[in-house]
Design a protein around this motif. Structure first.
Motif, PDB file in Angstrom:
ATOM      1  N   GLU A  67       0.836  -1.215   0.000  1.00 48.35           N
ATOM      2  CA  GLU A  67       0.000   0.000   0.000  1.00 48.35           C
ATOM      3  C   GLU A  67       0.864   1.256   0.000  1.00 48.35           C
ATOM      4  O   GLU A  67       0.604   2.211  -0.720  1.00 48.35           O
ATOM      5  N   GLU A  68       1.902   1.257   0.818  1.00 46.09           N
ATOM      6  CA  GLU A  68       2.685   2.481   0.993  1.00 46.09           C
ATOM      7  C   GLU A  68       3.560   2.816  -0.211  1.00 46.09           C
ATOM      8  O   GLU A  68       3.735   3.975  -0.562  1.00 46.09           O
TER       9      GLU A  68
ATOM     10  N   ASN B  61      -3.961   6.093   1.338  1.00 48.79           N
ATOM     11  CA  ASN B  61      -4.029   5.480   0.007  1.00 48.79           C
ATOM     12  C   ASN B  61      -5.429   4.905  -0.237  1.00 48.79           C
ATOM     13  O   ASN B  61      -6.025   5.098  -1.290  1.00 48.79           O
ATOM     14  N   HIS B  76      -3.257   7.389  -6.879  1.00 51.67           N
ATOM     15  CA  HIS B  76      -2.267   6.601  -6.136  1.00 51.67           C
ATOM     16  C   HIS B  76      -1.587   7.502  -5.110  1.00 51.67           C
ATOM     17  O   HIS B  76      -1.290   8.656  -5.416  1.00 51.67           O
ATOM     18  N   VAL B  77      -1.341   6.948  -3.942  1.00 55.17           N
ATOM     19  CA  VAL B  77      -0.530   7.661  -2.946  1.00 55.17           C
ATOM     20  C   VAL B  77       0.649   6.749  -2.632  1.00 55.17           C
ATOM     21  O   VAL B  77       0.459   5.609  -2.200  1.00 55.17           O
ATOM     22  N   GLN B  78       1.861   7.225  -2.895  1.00 53.52           N
ATOM     23  CA  GLN B  78       3.034   6.375  -2.694  1.00 53.52           C
ATOM     24  C   GLN B  78       4.129   7.131  -1.959  1.00 53.52           C
ATOM     25  O   GLN B  78       4.347   8.324  -2.206  1.00 53.52           O
TER      26      GLN B  78
END
Lengths: 453, 89
Positions: A67-68, B61, B76-78
């Motif tokens: 996820e990260e 996310n 998207h969150v990364q």
């Protein structure tokens, strides 16, 4: 946007969304040496407790990291100390360990547990022989346990007694899982020059030279490499190699970052990143298709070995630049049933066992996930193992055999294993016997170049 | 900790407002933002600071994925480290 530019961000997202880039496996190696007791029951109980304690959070951490960082982690696995060592005190009762491993794998929610293994590359003790004889039952009676046996090394030669025994072992494992097309054999691999830090199945085990708890990560990305080559229609082969190298660098850097973070969160040592290009049966995730993109009408054509050698070498060069801890098998995998391009080539007859054997001389790891006729004699399977082991021994590399003699099936039939194991046509083996060679037994001496001291 | 938020999809009005209001509601600070439209496709990239964020990166996310689904775009969150690792020697 600081050091990162727009195109690089979009490229990374496309690699995951369109090109099947993922971290193929996070594998936790756990030493079980402290669990050895006199009885099978107590040893099994201690092994179960220790695996569950150490690997308790591996699934959760893998999900968080996916996820990260936005890169999915597909498999969560555990490898353990070769079980033949753990079972030395209770020959005949070894499968108690396999059952404890399977239960622990279930409890932790992991995909596979490797290490129902024995290292008999020079010779076999009586308890190791008993252990190898227990492998068919262990695999037939468990779901998630994987097994391997190392039958040779460049330093010790090839243990031909073990090679003979393994042909019979594979036949019996197939017979015990006859109703499921001999699926037990898909969880077993015979090695030469087995490595102690391999994160991939079925051959993962936690070597005795390893520490308490280690995280090894296998990256993947055949689709990413394939995509990168699509823009190089008229490029020379050295430009192709350079592009593969650059792509492998990026893939490995992602794997290395995730491996280190996983180790930190799981309270384990960071071990290695395995650079292997590992295909899946999904379209767009095939090593065979990379070779075809380089310029083959079908994998198996003349030129396949050359293209594969270049691919394998370029992946290593990019990967080694990206991580200072590269290990495991680190080479392109060419399993037949797990790669849609290989499946098609096997169906059309473009690829044969002889060509596959030649390919293993320049890549990792061997005759892998090949379905053969159910009536193949045990000695012929031993002959296949001996051939692969000889390639490994002479060339100082790891080689392996994972074949499935599918009960009741013959050349031209097909078999469906399901999931990541895929499907495969039954490939013909040589009809000529090697019974006499195999039944000689003994030990094939190590090659002259093993004497380096 | 900083994250890269990427919004990709068909262009329509209100995308930036929607995304930034969800980020603001969770105390995520936008440090840098850039966007382009190429043949009707909207691409927005934001560098965000999660120091004071109410949500963990994984939770953010998931939240943004829902926001994206509602707005008909992909979000998207990364963690920014993944891009630094892959693209900088």
């Amino acid at each position: 946007m600081s050091l990162i530019n727009r195109n690089q961000i979009i490229e990374t997202i496309d690699m995951v969304e369109k090109e099947h880039f993922d971290v193929r496996t996070i594998t936790m190696g756990i030493s079980l040496l402290s669990c050895i007791r006199e009885s099978a029951e107590e040893t099994a109980r201690l092994c179960y407790d220790r695996i569950c304690k150490k690997a308790e959070n591996i699934v959760k951490v893998a999900r968080e990291l996916g996820e990260e960082y936005g890169i999915p982690v597909i498999n969560k696995r555990v490898s353990v100390t070769p079980a033949s060592i753990l079972a030395a005190n209770f020959p005949g009762r070894e499968t108690a360990l396999a059952k404890a491993f399977d239960k622990a794998a279930e409890t932790c929610g992991i995909d596979f547990l490797g290490g129902y293994s024995a290292l008999v590359n020079k010779s076999m003790t009586s308890f190791e022989r008993s252990f190898i004889e227990s492998i068919p039952e262990a695999l037939a009676e468990t779901k998630k346990v994987c097994s391997s046996v190392n039958v040779g090394s460049s330093k010790s030669g090839i243990n031909m007694d073990a090679v003979k025994l393994l042909g019979e072992t594979i036949k019996r494992a197939a017979e015990l899982t006859r109703d499921a097309d001999g699926i037990a054999c898909a969880k077993f691999v015979a090695f030469c020059n087995a490595v102690e830090d391999n994160p991939f199945m079925a051959g993962a085990f936690h070597g005795t030279g390893e520490g308490e708890t280690v995280i090894n990560v296998g990256v993947s990305g055949p689709g990413v490499v394939h995509h990168a080559l699509k823009n190089l229609k008229d490029a020379s082969i050295d430009e192709v190699a350079e592009t593969i190298k650059r792509t492998a660098f990026k893939i490995t850097r992602a794997g290395s970052l995730i491996a280190k973070e996983a180790a930190k969160r799981l309270g384990a040592e960071f071990g290695i990143v395995d650079l292997s290009l590992a295909p899946t049966p999904v379209i767009g995730d095939s090593v065979a298709h990379i070779l075809e993109e380089i310029g083959l009408e079908s994998v198996g054509a003349h030129g396949t070995t050359a293209a594969l050698a270049m691919l394998n070498d370029a992946v290593k060069k990019g990967g080694v630049m990206a991580s200072s801890s590269v290990g495991g098998l680190s080479g392109a995998f060419i399993p037949v049933s797990e790669d849609i391009g290989m499946i098609n080539a096997a169906r059309s007859g473009a690829i044969t066992l002889a060509k596959l054997e030649a390919m293993t001389a320049v890549c990792s790891v061997g005759i892998d996930m090949v379905a053969i006729p159910g009536d193949t004699p045990a000695s012929t399977i031993s002959g296949m193992i001996a051939d692969e082991a000889a390639i490994g021994m002479i060339n100082n590399k790891t080689t392996a055999v994972r074949v499935i003699p599918v009960p009741g099936k013959k050349e031209g039939d097909s078999v469906e294993f399901g999931g990541l194991l895929g499907s495969a046509p039954i490939m013909p083996v040589s009809p000529y016997s090697c019974e006499k060679l195999v039944s000689r037994g003994g030990r094939m001496p190590a090659p002259i170049h093993s004497n380096k001291n | 900790m900083r994250a890269i938020v990427t919004v990709i999809g068909k262009d329509k009005s209100g995308i930036i407002a929607k995304v930034s209001s969800v980020l603001a509601a969770n105390d995520v600070n936008i440090e840098d933002i850039s966007q382009t439209i190429v043949s009707g496709n909207f691409t927005m990239i934001m560098l965000c600071d999660l120091e004071k964020s109410r949500l963990s990166l994984a939770e953010l996310n998931e939240t943004m994925r829902h926001t994206g689904a509602e707005a008909g775009v992909s979000i998207h969150v990364q963690h920014e480290d993944i891009f630094n690792a892959m693209h900088n020697v």
